[in-house]
Structure formats: C-alpha cells, structure tokens
Scaffold this motif. Structure first.
Motif, PDB file in Angstrom:
ATOM      1  N   SER A  41       0.843  -1.187   0.000  1.00 16.68           N
ATOM      2  CA  SER A  41       0.000   0.000   0.000  1.00 16.68           C
ATOM      3  C   SER A  41       0.894   1.258   0.000  1.00 16.68           C
ATOM      4  O   SER A  41       1.980   1.230   0.582  1.00 16.68           O
ATOM      5  N   ASN A  42       0.511   2.341  -0.643  1.00 21.12           N
ATOM      6  CA  ASN A  42      -0.751   2.530  -1.309  1.00 21.12           C
ATOM      7  C   ASN A  42      -0.676   2.227  -2.811  1.00 21.12           C
ATOM      8  O   ASN A  42      -1.724   2.022  -3.439  1.00 21.12           O
ATOM      9  N   GLY A  43       0.530   2.207  -3.359  1.00 23.00           N
ATOM     10  CA  GLY A  43       0.685   2.207  -4.810  1.00 23.00           C
ATOM     11  C   GLY A  43       0.017   1.052  -5.535  1.00 23.00           C
ATOM     12  O   GLY A  43      -0.458   1.198  -6.649  1.00 23.00           O
ATOM     13  N   ALA A  44      -0.010  -0.140  -4.902  1.00 25.39           N
ATOM     14  CA  ALA A  44      -0.505  -1.323  -5.611  1.00 25.39           C
ATOM     15  C   ALA A  44      -2.003  -1.553  -5.419  1.00 25.39           C
ATOM     16  O   ALA A  44      -2.541  -2.551  -5.908  1.00 25.39           O
ATOM     17  N   LEU A  45      -2.689  -0.643  -4.732  1.00 25.43           N
ATOM     18  CA  LEU A  45      -4.100  -0.892  -4.385  1.00 25.43           C
ATOM     19  C   LEU A  45      -4.980  -1.123  -5.603  1.00 25.43           C
ATOM     20  O   LEU A  45      -5.751  -2.073  -5.662  1.00 25.43           O
ATOM     21  N   PHE A  47      -4.144  -1.735  -8.833  1.00 28.84           N
ATOM     22  CA  PHE A  47      -3.663  -2.881  -9.604  1.00 28.84           C
ATOM     23  C   PHE A  47      -4.074  -4.186  -8.919  1.00 28.84           C
ATOM     24  O   PHE A  47      -4.624  -5.093  -9.555  1.00 28.84           O
ATOM     25  N   ALA A  48      -3.820  -4.281  -7.624  1.00 32.38           N
ATOM     26  CA  ALA A  48      -4.115  -5.526  -6.906  1.00 32.38           C
ATOM     27  C   ALA A  48      -5.614  -5.820  -6.912  1.00 32.38           C
ATOM     28  O   ALA A  48      -6.027  -6.979  -7.046  1.00 32.38           O
ATOM     29  N   ASP A  97       3.089  -5.417  -6.178  1.00 32.28           N
ATOM     30  CA  ASP A  97       3.502  -4.009  -6.095  1.00 32.28           C
ATOM     31  C   ASP A  97       3.216  -3.303  -7.415  1.00 32.28           C
ATOM     32  O   ASP A  97       3.040  -3.942  -8.456  1.00 32.28           O
ATOM     33  N   ASP A  98       3.182  -1.984  -7.339  1.00 35.00           N
ATOM     34  CA  ASP A  98       2.901  -1.199  -8.539  1.00 35.00           C
ATOM     35  C   ASP A  98       4.087  -1.185  -9.494  1.00 35.00           C
ATOM     36  O   ASP A  98       3.939  -1.419 -10.684  1.00 35.00           O
ATOM     37  N   VAL A 125       4.568  -7.417 -10.339  1.00 38.60           N
ATOM     38  CA  VAL A 125       4.562  -5.953 -10.440  1.00 38.60           C
ATOM     39  C   VAL A 125       3.904  -5.541 -11.757  1.00 38.60           C
ATOM     40  O   VAL A 125       4.055  -6.219 -12.770  1.00 38.60           O
ATOM     41  N   LEU A 126       3.196  -4.437 -11.708  1.00 39.51           N
ATOM     42  CA  LEU A 126       2.587  -3.954 -12.952  1.00 39.51           C
ATOM     43  C   LEU A 126       3.663  -3.395 -13.878  1.00 39.51           C
ATOM     44  O   LEU A 126       3.663  -3.660 -15.071  1.00 39.51           O
ATOM     45  N   LEU A 127       4.591  -2.616 -13.314  1.00 37.50           N
ATOM     46  CA  LEU A 127       5.622  -1.975 -14.129  1.00 37.50           C
ATOM     47  C   LEU A 127       7.009  -2.338 -13.618  1.00 37.50           C
ATOM     48  O   LEU A 127       7.215  -2.530 -12.421  1.00 37.50           O
TER      49      LEU A 127
END
Ligand code: IMP
Ligand code: MG
Length: 174
Positions: A41-45, A47-48, A97-98, A125-127
């Motif tokens: 948190s918070n970046g991957a909220l 996406f997850a 994670d983001d 991870v998305l990126l």
C-alpha cells in the motif's frame, strides 16, 4: 485530471487487458495451490484489486505499508509503516507491487517474508524499470517494462496525487 499528464503511456483498456493476462499467468503458476497475497500500500491498491479479482485460487489477502520514495526520488531505505497481520509461515506468498524501480523496497519485503518462514515468495509488479535497478531483484510476473520515466496513475502517485487516474502517464510538472 488526465490533462495534467504530458503523455499517456498506457490507457485504461490496455492496462485492463494486460492485468487479465497477468492474472492468468499467476493462476497457472500456482497450479491450484492456496496463496497469500501481500499488497504494498498505497501504490498497488488499484492494480491488486483488479488483478486478484481475476485469480481463481484460494487466496488470503493482507496489506503492508512501506515507503521508500519522497517526491520523485528514492530515499534508498524501506520503512515498514505496518507489517502483515497474517502468518506467513508455510504459506506461498505473492507480493503485489505497482512498480519495481531500484528494487530496494521489494528486497526488504522479500527478506521479511522469507524470515517469516514463507514456503515460497514471488513478486508480481505492474511496471518494471530495469535500468534503475540497484538491488538484485527480479519480479516473477511483470505487466510492462518501461524506460527510466517517472509515471503516475492507476495507483502510482506523485506526493499522493494522481493515484485515481484510470490510465498511466507522465505528469506535466510545468
Ligand atoms: P524501489 O524500492 O526503488 O524499487 O521503489 C519502489 C516504489 O517506488 C514503488 O512501489 C513506487 O511506490 C515508487 N516508485 C518508483 N518509481 C515510481 C514512478 O515512476 N512513479 C511513482 N512511484 C514510483
Ligand atoms: Mg509511491
């Protein structure tokens, strides 16, 4: 708010399509085994939330608060604002994670999960920004690899702004 971006890298449809593909990759990798997903948190909220709803496996969900960034620069240290509440011992852990940048955040979180006795630790991870890597970390599942650009949207922020954009792009810093 999207007009505060100087360039859109991934629009909403592109993100959703890739997230569906990632969910299928994760699902087949675990072969029906239960997993414990740990959202950073918070970046991957955002996406997850999209990813995990598409994974058809028995899943425990937990969230941890870590931060290694202030503004656009990595501070080079990981602060655990709150650790996981679930027991990780003998669980297959998927860290979500983001973005994987210097790798310091995931390095710290992976070590934490291993120390807690996880059966396996994988990262989604998305990126990925491979050119920025400092810690020797690779993700097991990667949405998109990008160049050394600071991006926002779909969870990614600049000082807590832009997280709610449905797309990902480069902020116009004026
Ligand atoms: P690392 O520890 O350097 O790999 O950093 C990972 C964290 O830094 C990510 O979870 C993000 O929160 C943040 N981060 C890295 N690059 C960006 C970016 O381009 N935009 C927004 N946040 C970023
Ligand atoms: Mg961040």
């Amino acid at each position: 708010m999207q007009n505060q971006l100087k360039q859109i890298l991934f629009d909403e449809a592109t993100l959703q399509q890739r997230v569906r593909g990632l969910a299928a990759e994760v699902e087949s990798a675990y072969q029906g085994q239960p997993l414990t997903a740990i959202i950073l948190s918070n970046g991957a909220l955002f996406f997850a939330a999209d990813l995990l709803r598409r994974i058809n496996l028995p899943l425990h969900l937990d969230m941890i608060g870590v931060s290694s960034y202030s503004g656009t620069e990595s501070r080079g240290q990981v602060d655990f604002r709150y650790p996981p509440k679930l027991p990780l011992h003998k669980h297959h852990v998927l860290i979500v994670d983001d973005i994987l940048d210097t790798g310091r955040t995931l390095e710290g979180v992976i070590a934490f999960c291993r120390d807690a006795g996880a059966l396996s630790v994988r990262c989604c991870v998305l990126l990925d920004k491979p050119s920025r890597r400092i810690a020797p970390i690779q993700a097991d599942f990667i949405g998109f690899s990008i160049d050394d650009l600071f991006v926002v949207g779909y969870g990614l922020d600049l000082n807590e702004k832009f997280r709610n954009l449905p797309c990902i792009g480069i902020p116009d810093l004026g």
